[in-house]
Design a protein around this motif. Structure first.
Motif, PDB file in Angstrom:
ATOM      1  N   GLN A  69     -65.243  53.762  77.260  1.00  0.00           N
ATOM      2  CA  GLN A  69     -64.604  52.967  78.299  1.00  0.00           C
ATOM      3  C   GLN A  69     -65.561  51.907  78.855  1.00  0.00           C
ATOM      4  OE1 GLN A  69     -62.985  55.608  81.280  1.00  0.00           O
ATOM      5  NE2 GLN A  69     -61.686  56.680  79.801  1.00  0.00           N
ATOM      6  N   ALA A  70     -66.806  52.307  79.093  1.00  0.00           N
ATOM      7  CA  ALA A  70     -67.786  51.350  79.603  1.00  0.00           C
ATOM      8  C   ALA A  70     -68.041  50.235  78.590  1.00  0.00           C
ATOM      9  CB  ALA A  70     -69.094  52.068  79.941  1.00  0.00           C
ATOM     10  N   GLU A  71     -68.094  50.596  77.308  1.00  0.00           N
ATOM     11  CA  GLU A  71     -68.322  49.598  76.271  1.00  0.00           C
ATOM     12  C   GLU A  71     -67.142  48.634  76.150  1.00  0.00           C
ATOM     13  OE1 GLU A  71     -71.287  49.539  73.624  1.00  0.00           O
ATOM     14  OE2 GLU A  71     -71.696  49.798  75.753  1.00  0.00           O
ATOM     15  N   VAL A  72     -65.933  49.141  76.285  1.00  0.00           N
ATOM     16  CA  VAL A  72     -64.746  48.287  76.213  1.00  0.00           C
ATOM     17  C   VAL A  72     -64.738  47.277  77.365  1.00  0.00           C
ATOM     18  CG1 VAL A  72     -62.233  48.285  76.446  1.00  0.00           C
ATOM     19  CG2 VAL A  72     -63.331  49.907  74.909  1.00  0.00           C
ATOM     20  N   ILE A  73     -65.063  47.745  78.563  1.00  0.00           N
ATOM     21  CA  ILE A  73     -65.135  46.838  79.704  1.00  0.00           C
ATOM     22  C   ILE A  73     -66.202  45.783  79.463  1.00  0.00           C
ATOM     23  CG2 ILE A  73     -65.667  46.663  82.161  1.00  0.00           C
ATOM     24  CD1 ILE A  73     -64.547  49.494  82.496  1.00  0.00           C
ATOM     25  N   ASP A  74     -67.346  46.221  78.947  1.00  0.00           N
ATOM     26  CA  ASP A  74     -68.444  45.304  78.656  1.00  0.00           C
ATOM     27  C   ASP A  74     -68.005  44.209  77.677  1.00  0.00           C
ATOM     28  OD1 ASP A  74     -71.656  44.948  78.509  1.00  0.00           O
ATOM     29  OD2 ASP A  74     -70.803  44.745  76.496  1.00  0.00           O
ATOM     30  N   GLU A  75     -67.379  44.598  76.597  1.00  0.00           N
ATOM     31  CA  GLU A  75     -66.912  43.627  75.606  1.00  0.00           C
ATOM     32  C   GLU A  75     -65.950  42.630  76.232  1.00  0.00           C
ATOM     33  OE1 GLU A  75     -65.085  45.520  72.318  1.00  0.00           O
ATOM     34  OE2 GLU A  75     -66.815  46.746  71.809  1.00  0.00           O
ATOM     35  N   THR A  76     -65.031  43.141  77.011  1.00  0.00           N
ATOM     36  CA  THR A  76     -63.988  42.307  77.599  1.00  0.00           C
ATOM     37  C   THR A  76     -64.577  41.279  78.559  1.00  0.00           C
ATOM     38  OG1 THR A  76     -62.436  44.160  77.432  1.00  0.00           O
ATOM     39  CG2 THR A  76     -61.827  42.349  78.890  1.00  0.00           C
ATOM     40  N   LEU A  77     -65.498  41.702  79.413  1.00  0.00           N
ATOM     41  CA  LEU A  77     -66.081  40.787  80.385  1.00  0.00           C
ATOM     42  C   LEU A  77     -67.020  39.789  79.714  1.00  0.00           C
ATOM     43  CD1 LEU A  77     -66.782  43.213  83.380  1.00  0.00           C
ATOM     44  CD2 LEU A  77     -64.782  41.761  82.945  1.00  0.00           C
ATOM     45  N   PHE A  78     -67.763  40.255  78.705  1.00  0.00           N
ATOM     46  CA  PHE A  78     -68.657  39.343  77.990  1.00  0.00           C
ATOM     47  C   PHE A  78     -67.848  38.268  77.276  1.00  0.00           C
ATOM     48  CE2 PHE A  78     -71.428  37.971  74.534  1.00  0.00           C
ATOM     49  CZ  PHE A  78     -72.615  37.764  75.208  1.00  0.00           C
ATOM     50  N   ALA A  79     -66.737  38.670  76.679  1.00  0.00           N
ATOM     51  CA  ALA A  79     -65.874  37.713  75.983  1.00  0.00           C
ATOM     52  C   ALA A  79     -65.257  36.712  76.954  1.00  0.00           C
ATOM     53  CB  ALA A  79     -64.777  38.452  75.221  1.00  0.00           C
ATOM     54  N   ALA A  80     -65.093  37.121  78.214  1.00  0.00           N
ATOM     55  CA  ALA A  80     -64.514  36.233  79.220  1.00  0.00           C
ATOM     56  C   ALA A  80     -65.524  35.250  79.791  1.00  0.00           C
ATOM     57  CB  ALA A  80     -63.910  37.067  80.353  1.00  0.00           C
ATOM     58  N   GLY A  81     -66.787  35.378  79.397  1.00  0.00           N
ATOM     59  CA  GLY A  81     -67.798  34.419  79.831  1.00  0.00           C
ATOM     60  C   GLY A  81     -68.806  34.928  80.826  1.00  0.00           C
ATOM     61  N   TYR A  82     -68.719  36.209  81.179  1.00  0.00           N
ATOM     62  CA  TYR A  82     -69.682  36.777  82.120  1.00  0.00           C
ATOM     63  C   TYR A  82     -70.960  37.174  81.388  1.00  0.00           C
ATOM     64  CZ  TYR A  82     -66.006  37.030  85.652  1.00  0.00           C
ATOM     65  OH  TYR A  82     -65.025  36.721  86.549  1.00  0.00           O
ATOM     66  N   VAL A  83     -72.090  37.065  82.076  1.00  0.00           N
ATOM     67  CA  VAL A  83     -73.352  37.523  81.508  1.00  0.00           C
ATOM     68  C   VAL A  83     -73.677  38.892  82.097  1.00  0.00           C
ATOM     69  CG1 VAL A  83     -74.254  35.205  81.135  1.00  0.00           C
ATOM     70  CG2 VAL A  83     -74.739  36.367  83.288  1.00  0.00           C
ATOM     71  N   ARG A  84     -74.408  39.694  81.314  1.00  0.00           N
ATOM     72  CA  ARG A  84     -74.760  41.043  81.743  1.00  0.00           C
ATOM     73  C   ARG A  84     -75.956  41.004  82.693  1.00  0.00           C
ATOM     74  NH1 ARG A  84     -74.010  41.385  75.893  1.00  0.00           N
ATOM     75  NH2 ARG A  84     -72.038  42.462  75.458  1.00  0.00           N
TER      76      ARG A  84
END
Length: 463
Positions: A278-293
């Motif tokens: 679940q954490a990885e899915v959220i990470d992928e989704t937000l990164f794809a939307a243009g957010y940086v980690r």
């Protein structure tokens, strides 16, 4: 510092990491962890007051204001709060809180005002719009708020009315964090937090319309009934609202500490492997939307001050999480609030009655103290660098404190053992956490924790 990877992060939890992911560890918003607090003694209180009185005309301070009330009880909550049924109780609290603000102000030597002021809880918008505006004005008059300071507030979106949003704008709030947690109605029902997407959408519109232009959203994974599709949809919906920052937290189920969490059935909770996914899915989704980690669990637009601080090595970590706040003094305001000075950490009396009694006598309501020695400061610096940049030169950091480069070699030995599983890499005395392991950086940081308890049920799982 390492650049965020553009490659698709792995989804499955590596088998070699499974046991580490289940460890209960501090979140390392401070070091030593708050579990080390002890009753404050007169000598420590005298040292605290002497530190407060020290003149620092060019130094900015920070303050955290705790509002221990909510309009509803969410079953996942781990905060120090209670639901009120009579607003007179809140009004009485505000009177005592203003008196406490004046007590701290009266003990401070000359200073440069506040650079960061954070209202948390509970839910600060359990206050009426007028009372919140008056409270912020009182803090402004008593402690001073410096030019360009960040004034932040945590909000329950359901009760973020247009009048409260307007009060935030008029009072000078510059950033608001909204607890969305999930947009899945089924999951919301299981945690007693019904909150349609449109409620969060309207709250953000009201805040921005009132002049609060910087908005954050909190999301959670590991909640009862959450699935991969559920968290992905919630992350997409959150990104569509274009908040400046998104924080992603794993639910910590501790019903032996928070009795209301007993309303959540343990067998409805995702297991460790599912939490990781679940954490990885959220990470992928937000990164794809243009957010940086940012660190292990925050995301921001590339031009956000938090992202800029991360890219320049100025990112910090304190009791509110990742921050660009560089102040060394944090004032605690309200029951259970935690503060910090150079020589130690303090916590106000958690019980409302004891906190009020201290204030009524004109005493700082500090109940607990945790001294920070030289080696503690070294460990804190190493842990903070790992948590913020996934990279630390332990030997060079020790030298900055006037200590031998070998001071924390025992921690380095522990890190080398973790390197066998790929959780980190050790080059001489430098430790680097790979991008794919950033979510388990707390496991690596724990190598340098000299106060880690063998059994720590109060801590949250590493994932």
């Amino acid at each position: 510092m390492p650049e965020p990877s553009s490659s698709r992060p792995r989804r499955a939890l590596p088998p070699a990491w499974a046991a580490h992911a289940e460890r209960r560890l501090p979140r390392y918003t401070s070091y030593p962890p708050a579990t080390g607090f002890r009753a404050i003694e007169p000598t420590a209180l005298a040292a605290l007051e002497a530190e407060l009185e020290r003149p620092r005309p060019d130094e900015r301070l920070s303050a955290y204001v705790h509002v221990p009330f909510c309009r509803r009880l969410c079953w996942y909550c781990g905060c120090s709060t209670s639901v009120f049924h009579d607003y007179d109780r809140v009004e009485s609290y505000l009177g005592w809180l203003r008196r406490e603000v004046d007590l701290w102000a009266g003990r401070l030597g000359e200073h440069g005002g506040l650079s960061h002021l954070h209202f948390g809880g509970g839910s600060p918008n359990s206050l009426s719009a007028g009372d919140f505006r008056k409270l912020l004005q009182h803090v402004r008059c008593s402690l001073g708020i410096g030019q360009g300071a960040e004034v932040a507030i945590e909000l329950d979106p359901t009760y973020c009315t247009e009048s409260f949003a307007e009060a935030c704008g008029v009072a000078g709030v510059s950033r608001a964090s909204l607890g969305a947690q999930t947009f899945d109605p089924e999951v919301q029902a299981r945690i007693n937090r019904p909150q349609p997407y449109e409620v969060v959408q309207n709250a953000i519109a009201s805040l921005r319309g009132a002049g609060v232009l910087r908005v954050n959203i909190d999301l959670m994974y590991g909640l009862p009934g959450q699935r991969e599709e559920s968290v992905e949809q919630s992350a997409r919906q959150a990104a569509e609202l274009r908040p400046d920052r998104i924080a992603v937290f794993g639910y910590a189920h501790v019903p032996w500490l928070k009795k209301h969490q007993r309303m959540i059935a343990s067998n409805e909770l995702p297991d460790t492997a599912a939490r990781w996914t679940q954490a990885e899915v959220i990470d992928e989704t937000l990164f794809a939307a243009g957010y940086v980690r940012i660190g292990m669990d925050h995301y921001a637009w590339p031009n956000d001050p938090l992202a800029v601080a991360a890219s320049t090595g100025a990112l910090r970590r304190n009791f509110q999480g990742y921050t660009d706040d560089g102040a060394s003094t944090l004032l605690p305001l309200g029951p259970s609030a935690i503060g910090q000075v150079v020589t130690g950490m303090v916590q106000n009396a958690p019980a409302l009655r004891r906190w009020r009694e201290a204030v009524s006598k004109g005493n700082l309501p500090v109940q607990s103290w945790l001294e920070i020695g030289l080696q503690d400061r070294l460990r804190a610096a190493v842990i903070e660098q790992l948590m913020c940049s996934l990279n630390v030169d332990v030997g060079a950091t020790a030298l900055k404190f006037g200590l031998a480069p070998s001071t924390l070699d025992e921690g380095l030995a522990a890190a080398r053992r973790l390197s066998e599983n790929g959780l980190c890499k050790v080059f001489a005395r430098r430790v680097v956490v790979p991008e794919g392991a950033r979510r388990l950086v707390r496991v690596v940081a724990a190598c340098f924790d000299g106060a880690l308890e063998a059994a720590a049920p109060r801590f949250s799982p590493a994932i």
